[in-house]
Design a protein around this motif. Structure first.
Motif, PDB file in Angstrom:
ATOM      1  N   CYS A 160       0.828  -1.192   0.000  1.00 21.07           N
ATOM      2  CA  CYS A 160       0.000   0.000   0.000  1.00 21.07           C
ATOM      3  C   CYS A 160       0.871   1.254   0.000  1.00 21.07           C
ATOM      4  O   CYS A 160       2.098   1.182   0.041  1.00 21.07           O
ATOM      5  CB  CYS A 160      -0.960   0.000   1.190  1.00 21.07           C
ATOM      6  N   ARG A 161       0.243   2.397  -0.021  1.00 18.86           N
ATOM      7  CA  ARG A 161       0.927   3.681  -0.073  1.00 18.86           C
ATOM      8  C   ARG A 161       1.396   4.101   1.310  1.00 18.86           C
ATOM      9  O   ARG A 161       0.729   3.852   2.311  1.00 18.86           O
ATOM     10  CB  ARG A 161      -0.048   4.727  -0.624  1.00 18.86           C
ATOM     11  N   LEU A 162       2.554   4.758   1.355  1.00 17.60           N
ATOM     12  CA  LEU A 162       3.059   5.350   2.594  1.00 17.60           C
ATOM     13  C   LEU A 162       2.881   6.859   2.508  1.00 17.60           C
ATOM     14  O   LEU A 162       3.297   7.491   1.536  1.00 17.60           O
ATOM     15  CB  LEU A 162       4.533   5.012   2.796  1.00 17.60           C
ATOM     16  N   VAL A 163       2.273   7.435   3.541  1.00 17.41           N
ATOM     17  CA  VAL A 163       2.102   8.885   3.636  1.00 17.41           C
ATOM     18  C   VAL A 163       2.986   9.380   4.773  1.00 17.41           C
ATOM     19  O   VAL A 163       2.762   9.035   5.937  1.00 17.41           O
ATOM     20  CB  VAL A 163       0.634   9.269   3.892  1.00 17.41           C
ATOM     21  N   ALA A 164       3.997  10.171   4.439  1.00 18.07           N
ATOM     22  CA  ALA A 164       4.926  10.711   5.428  1.00 18.07           C
ATOM     23  C   ALA A 164       4.546  12.157   5.720  1.00 18.07           C
ATOM     24  O   ALA A 164       4.496  12.990   4.808  1.00 18.07           O
ATOM     25  CB  ALA A 164       6.359  10.623   4.919  1.00 18.07           C
ATOM     26  N   VAL A 165       4.289  12.450   6.987  1.00 15.39           N
ATOM     27  CA  VAL A 165       3.799  13.773   7.391  1.00 15.39           C
ATOM     28  C   VAL A 165       4.820  14.453   8.287  1.00 15.39           C
ATOM     29  O   VAL A 165       5.241  13.893   9.303  1.00 15.39           O
ATOM     30  CB  VAL A 165       2.449  13.657   8.148  1.00 15.39           C
ATOM     31  N   HIS A 166       5.217  15.650   7.905  1.00 14.14           N
ATOM     32  CA  HIS A 166       6.097  16.468   8.747  1.00 14.14           C
ATOM     33  C   HIS A 166       5.420  17.801   9.001  1.00 14.14           C
ATOM     34  O   HIS A 166       5.140  18.561   8.066  1.00 14.14           O
ATOM     35  CB  HIS A 166       7.451  16.693   8.072  1.00 14.14           C
ATOM     36  N   ALA A 167       5.101  18.089  10.264  1.00 19.72           N
ATOM     37  CA  ALA A 167       4.462  19.348  10.640  1.00 19.72           C
ATOM     38  C   ALA A 167       5.481  20.263  11.295  1.00 19.72           C
ATOM     39  O   ALA A 167       6.351  19.809  12.048  1.00 19.72           O
ATOM     40  CB  ALA A 167       3.293  19.078  11.593  1.00 19.72           C
ATOM     41  N   TRP A 168       5.369  21.553  11.036  1.00 20.85           N
ATOM     42  CA  TRP A 168       6.314  22.504  11.597  1.00 20.85           C
ATOM     43  C   TRP A 168       5.589  23.810  11.921  1.00 20.85           C
ATOM     44  O   TRP A 168       4.483  24.063  11.442  1.00 20.85           O
ATOM     45  CB  TRP A 168       7.460  22.761  10.618  1.00 20.85           C
ATOM     46  N   SER A 169       6.211  24.615  12.746  1.00 14.46           N
ATOM     47  CA  SER A 169       5.649  25.907  13.132  1.00 14.46           C
ATOM     48  C   SER A 169       6.650  27.004  12.805  1.00 14.46           C
ATOM     49  O   SER A 169       7.848  26.865  13.062  1.00 14.46           O
ATOM     50  CB  SER A 169       5.328  25.936  14.630  1.00 14.46           C
TER      51      SER A 169
END
Length: 272
Positions: free
Chosen positions: A161-170
């Motif tokens: 399946c697909r991998l979703v990589a999430v990086h959140a920043w401020s």
């Protein structure tokens, strides 16, 4: 001999759902499944292991199955088993927990202290049964999520399946009247958030070349970004740093938020 995937059971519906999830996971990775029922004196649930074993066998007839009953505090027993486990799998709420709790006390204690990845099986049947075709991993700057990213790639690979990589920043604060920026906010000026994500994915993506990867860089709170991404995922993977000078992991506010509120199963992966 392959190390087993260990699932803790206590008779609650949540723990039986964890058995179903763990049986499928053991087959995916071709590892044995080991069922553990630990209880304090006077609290044993009769025939629980037999019923759970039968359920696992029906769910995954080819799984290599074993089980044991331990007269011991549940969290301590599972942590001990986790020292030689592929992962620990737990229900989101235990038999003895109050109805209003979002996460069981044993699950939270184990997630905060285990030496191996801990899966807390959450969500409705559509999330537990891998219907979305997506694994989400949270990526932070530094070393904290490196092992989690590797785990997530492996999961996406075996699930095809697909991998979703999430990086959140401020962003850093702009005026002196506002609170001073954090070290991480300052770092974003020297190292762009997109670069943080690309660097974290570069090594594992070489190993898992056939895995489709979607990158998301989000300006805003990490917990919100991960929970939104998890709304269309079969699994959410987060990392946890070791606490310096103390036993256990540094779960932090983001990991607590996803463990309590994610709509799908959550994996906490300790940093190696």
């Amino acid at each position: 001999m392959a190390i087993p995937l260990v699932v803790g059971i206590d008779g609650s519906e949540a723990s039986l759902q964890a058995v179903d999830w763990a049986a499928d996971e053991a087959v995916r990775h071709n590892v044995p499944l080991h069922l553990v029922h630990a209880f304090a004196p006077g609290h044993e649930v009769p025939d629980l292991i037999a019923a759970a074993s039968e359920r696992a066998g029906k769910s995954a007839p080819t799984v290599r199955l074993s089980s044991e009953v331990l007269q011991e505090d549940a969290a301590s027993a599972l942590l001990s088993k986790g020292r030689n486990a592929f992962a620990l799998v737990l229900g989101s709420r235990g038999l003895g927990d109050l109805a209003g709790l979002l996460l069981g006390s044993v699950s939270l204690a184990v997630a905060a202290r285990a030496d191996c990845p801990v899966v807390v099986v959450r969500g409705g049947a559509e999330y537990r049964n891998a219907r979305f075709g997506s694994v989400v991993v949270g990526v932070e700057d530094g070393q904290g999520s490196g092992t989690a990213v590797q785990f997530a790639f492996r999961e996406a690979h075996v699930r095809r399946c697909r991998l979703v990589a999430v990086h959140a920043w401020s962003a850093a604060y702009g005026t002196l009247s506002e609170p001073p920026p954090s070290a991480y906010a300052l770092e974003t000026h020297r190292r762009p958030p997109k670069q943080v994500l690309d660097d974290a994915l570069s090594g594992p993506s070489e190993r898992y070349r056939n895995t489709s990867v979607s990158r998301r860089v989000v300006e805003g709170p990490a917990r919100q970004a991960l929970l939104e991404a998890a709304s269309g995922a079969d699994l959410l993977v987060v990392g946890a740093r070791r606490r310096r000078g103390h036993l256990g992991l540094q779960l932090g506010l983001v990991n607590h938020a996803v463990l309590h509120h994610a709509p799908c199963p959550v994996v906490v992966v300790p940093q190696i």
